[in-house]
Design an enzyme around this catalytic site. Sequence first.
Site, PDB file in Angstrom:
ATOM      1  N   ASP A 173      35.410  -8.924  52.501  1.00  0.00           N
ATOM      2  CA  ASP A 173      34.439  -9.880  53.035  1.00  0.00           C
ATOM      3  C   ASP A 173      33.112  -9.203  52.760  1.00  0.00           C
ATOM      4  OD1 ASP A 173      32.454 -10.972  54.748  1.00  0.00           O
ATOM      5  OD2 ASP A 173      34.038 -11.934  55.889  1.00  0.00           O
ATOM      6  N   HIS A 174      32.375  -9.682  51.753  1.00  0.00           N
ATOM      7  CA  HIS A 174      31.250  -8.872  51.287  1.00  0.00           C
ATOM      8  C   HIS A 174      30.156  -8.722  52.342  1.00  0.00           C
ATOM      9  CE1 HIS A 174      29.368 -12.755  50.217  1.00  0.00           C
ATOM     10  NE2 HIS A 174      28.226 -12.112  50.199  1.00  0.00           N
ATOM     11  N   HIS A 236      32.784 -14.804  57.036  1.00  0.00           N
ATOM     12  CA  HIS A 236      31.525 -14.073  57.219  1.00  0.00           C
ATOM     13  C   HIS A 236      30.980 -14.183  58.654  1.00  0.00           C
ATOM     14  CE1 HIS A 236      31.746 -13.684  52.992  1.00  0.00           C
ATOM     15  NE2 HIS A 236      31.087 -14.763  52.644  1.00  0.00           N
TER      16      HIS A 236
HETATM   17  C1  BG6 Z   1      30.308 -16.435  49.511  1.00  0.00           C
HETATM   18  C2  BG6 Z   1      30.509 -17.926  49.568  1.00  0.00           C
HETATM   19  O1  BG6 Z   1      31.360 -15.783  50.166  1.00  0.00           O
HETATM   20  O2  BG6 Z   1      29.088 -16.100  50.152  1.00  0.00           O
HETATM   21  C3  BG6 Z   1      29.340 -18.644  48.910  1.00  0.00           C
HETATM   22  O3  BG6 Z   1      31.705 -18.266  48.909  1.00  0.00           O
HETATM   23  C4  BG6 Z   1      28.030 -18.178  49.506  1.00  0.00           C
HETATM   24  O4  BG6 Z   1      29.473 -20.046  49.025  1.00  0.00           O
HETATM   25  C5  BG6 Z   1      27.943 -16.658  49.528  1.00  0.00           C
HETATM   26  O5  BG6 Z   1      26.983 -18.723  48.714  1.00  0.00           O
HETATM   27  C6  BG6 Z   1      26.726 -16.195  50.297  1.00  0.00           C
HETATM   28  O6  BG6 Z   1      26.593 -14.812  50.167  1.00  0.00           O
HETATM   29  P1  BG6 Z   1      25.189 -14.091  50.337  1.00  0.00           P
HETATM   30  O7  BG6 Z   1      25.494 -12.653  50.202  1.00  0.00           O
HETATM   31  O8  BG6 Z   1      24.289 -14.641  49.284  1.00  0.00           O
HETATM   32  O9  BG6 Z   1      24.703 -14.469  51.713  1.00  0.00           O
END
Ligand code: BG6
Length: 480
Positions: A173-174, A236
């Site tokens: 989960d980045h 997230h």
């Molecule tokens: C991803 C989703 O996990 O996170 C995307 O699949 C989303 O839809 C993205 O745009 C958002 O990541 P960040 O790091 O730009 O907030």
Amino acid sequence: MSISCDMLVFGGTGDLTLHKLLPALYHLHRDGRLHADVRILALARKKLDRDGYLALAERHCRAQVARGDFSPDTWQTFAQRVDYFAMDASQRSDYLRLAQHLGQANGRVRVYYLATAPDLFEPIAANLESAGLAGDDARIVLEKPIGHSLDSALEINEAIGAVFPEARIYRIDHYLGKETVQNLMALRFANALFEPIWRAGHIDHVQITVAETLGVENRGGYYDNAGAMRDMLQNHLLQLLCLVAMEAPVRFDAKHIRGEKVKVLEALKPITGNDVLDKTVRGQYGAGRIGGHDVPAYYFEPNIDNDSDTETFVAVKAEIDNWRWAGVPFYLRTGKRMARKRSEIIITFKQVPHLLFAKGEVNRLVISLQPEESISLQLMAKAPGKGMQLEPVELDLNLAHAFSSTRRWEAYERLLLDVIEGDSTLFMRRDEVEAAWNWVDPILRGWSSYYRKPRPYPAGEDGPEQAHQFIERQGHSWWQ
Ligand code: BG6
């Protein structure tokens, strides 16, 4: 620690690989974080040779990496690590070819990164095993969302677990790789100041907003089956909620941190049946303007059904049934094509017990994850001049300034290095994912019975009007 490994990326020609993974690996290479012997093998169906793939990869890396960070010389040395192998991930026979191509592992770690749709997770794991590629030195990385419901997540976890032991499964989960998200743990557990007031007696409510200006880009096929709930909130936003609400872990390690997070997820009060009408809002963007440009309605985006009911916005009132948080609402909201990109957590404290001054403002802790990384505490102070005129002032900690000499790592850099080094602290354990689905599933079921049509909102605004009415009904308002 620098470890020699083969990093195999399924979905090697997809957006995630080209936009995030390769640029992250490029940075790690440039900063000398990768062992000289790390090889990267992109896998996909497209019939490309190595040169064709490198040209594609370079084009994307140039566009994704900040201009000052991209150097053609560094690219040349990085490219020596990269190779491409055309295969069909659902074809068993292709794995025998892959095994031959790879040769013996000889003690090298093998990382299989599945940057693919979740329906390929099971066949890939099974095929790796049958080709003898899932030995003790192999790790598997799964991108969220893991499934689209509790049942499908259980099935995937079961199937992957039959091939890889839990300790070698990395569910990514980045958001957990973002600096400020980790700073949230530092703020809570390295500063004695907050702990005594971090609870229901002192906190009025919590808001977590993740707003994006982007639409669905060219991911319509995936997104229309997922929607904001499965794409963002199930993972997230719930992970952020866990970090705000969890108890202090006994130690800062994978077992204890993940153990505390899962307790929060298990304490979430279920939202069932027509509760969804009071406790959730689903929205879908219509046409509007973002950054001075007209953008189309969601249902006119590529690969989206014209009568799609998929939500691109969701707001939920979550409640945690435990001693620390009883009675404190956690308002979660996320949406695409919103007014501006921002991810922030706002902790609003209770009013002082006895009002001495006319203005009854409250203290707020605002943790901004992006675009700026900052933490600020809003305090009440007397404005200069006669009389006790109070105004809110901010005690600001701008993390980018405080650590200006250090480059801010992208989330994927940190997480890829953790996988190579075998540290699963910032990855989701099986029970966490399942507990999150267990809470989300009844909401999805409630929607299909009571709340099929999402509320429209114009692109470029902060979600549907109903999202404001919903929080106002609870006596609160979204923090701007
Ligand atoms: C991803 C989703 O996990 O996170 C995307 O699949 C989303 O839809 C993205 O745009 C958002 O990541 P960040 O790091 O730009 O907030």
